[in-house]
Design a protein around this motif. Structure first.
Motif: not given
Length: 363
Positions: A104-122, A98-102
């Motif tokens: 992979s990081r971009s895809k991972f970050i998109t996944s994190l943000i989408d997940f945070a929105k869907s689960q109402d996280l702080d 997930a860290m190796k290049d820009s």
């Protein structure tokens, strides 16, 4: 006519944070039992992990979505003051991918943000043990890129946190700690496991201060030194949360008559080398306990067995240390290791957590 300007100085009162890890996979403490008004943020273990550049929701032996819902319910019971932050774990290879290049990081970050929105996280907590070598720089880059993405979506209220090892070698080899201190909101400094079952003599898992008999590198194996080292490396004090644990290590003594600090051992003791707070408090009802006023910890021994576990008195000392040194607060590992039914007869449930919360003026 002379005018006098009266200036009244009021003391600045610091607000402290208290993060509480909670492992959903430990059924001894159910979500419905968790204390109200004690923690400022709960860090949920056991709901998600890293897999294929995505946030993967754990499916077995339970459904991670249920764990996340239980935390949202906990937040509601706590009048929505509690912040819910799942802790992201994963295999070392998954993190590295997930860290190796820009890309992979971009895809991972998109996944994190989408997940945070869907689960109402702080917020999100990252528990990669450890991003060493070349990956420490990539991890810093990832956090900085994630911070930019999160700010666009959530503003500045969304928390990014990580757990950090407390040993000097781990800090130096595995983190650009000053750089992380700029991008992260909080650093959970794991000030425990300084001495463990791999040692050849008894030692405290989470001492606050060094022992006078310790010399050279051994004087680094304590909370005071680790926290000060982070500050020396540029981490703001208010971003450092000092760690407490509800676990400790057990040893089998080489000689039952030699049972002080640094006594020779032949290997691990009870429980394969581990003991929980509840097991410890029940043991000391029979064996008694011994307070080390230098290190600010309790320990006990019984025949050829020796153990030191984080308990209520040691927790109070760490909270006082936080206040005396103006750190951001404390965190525990964790709610699932405290006493939810007052089995240990401290006069209240979750005595470790409530003691810390009182000391930090949260209760």
């Amino acid at each position: 006519m002379m005018r006098w300007l009266l200036i009244v100085l009021f003391p600045v009162v610091q607000s402290y944070l208290f993060g509480c890890y909670y492992d959903y996979s430990q059924p001894l403490v159910l979500p419905e039992q968790l204390p109200i008004g004690v923690c400022t943020h709960v860090l949920l273990i056991g709901a998600i992990n890293v897999k294929n550049l995505n946030v993967n929701i754990i499916q077995r032996p339970y459904n991670g979505l249920n764990a996340l819902q239980s935390m949202r319910d906990y937040r509601t019971r706590d009048s929505n003051k509690l912040k819910i932050i799942p802790s992201l774990v994963g295999d070392d290879d998954e993190w590295k991918t997930a860290m190796k290049d820009s890309e992979s990081r971009s895809k991972f970050i998109t996944s994190l943000i989408d997940f945070a929105k869907s689960q109402d996280l702080d917020g999100l907590d990252f528990d990669w043990e450890y991003p060493c070598g070349a990956y420490k720089s990539l991890f810093s880059q990832f956090i900085e890129e994630l911070r930019l993405g999160v700010r666009k979506i959530f503003g500045n209220e969304f928390l990014l946190t990580t757990a950090v090892g407390a040993g000097k070698n781990t800090i130096d080899d595995c983190y650009e700690i000053g750089r992380l201190g700029e991008s992260l909101d909080l650093i959970h400094l794991m000030t425990y496991d300084y001495h463990s079952i791999y040692d050849k003599q008894t030692g405290y898992s989470s001492p606050l201060y060094p022992k006078s008999i310790e010399t050279d590198e051994a004087r680094q194996y304590n909370t005071e030194w680790s926290a000060a080292y982070l500050v020396e490396q540029g981490v703001p004090r208010n971003k450092i949360l000092i760690g407490l644990e509800g676990l400790g290590h057990t040893f089998q003594l080489n000689d039952s008559n030699i049972h002080d600090f640094a006594a020779p051992v032949v290997g691990t003791g009870y429980g394969g080398g581990w003991m929980t707070f509840i097991e410890y408090c029940l043991l000391v009802k029979t064996a008694g306990s011994n307070w080390d006023d230098e290190a600010k910890v309790n320990y006990t021994y019984y025949n050829d067995q020796w153990t030191n576990v984080g308990d209520v008195r040691a927790a109070a000392e760490k909270a006082l240390f936080v206040k005396a040194n103006s750190y951001g607060g404390a965190f525990t590992f964790g709610l699932h290791l405290d006493d939810p039914t007052d089995l240990c007869h401290h006069g209240e449930t979750f005595p470790i957590h409530k003691t810390v919360a009182r000391q930090l003026d949260l209760l």
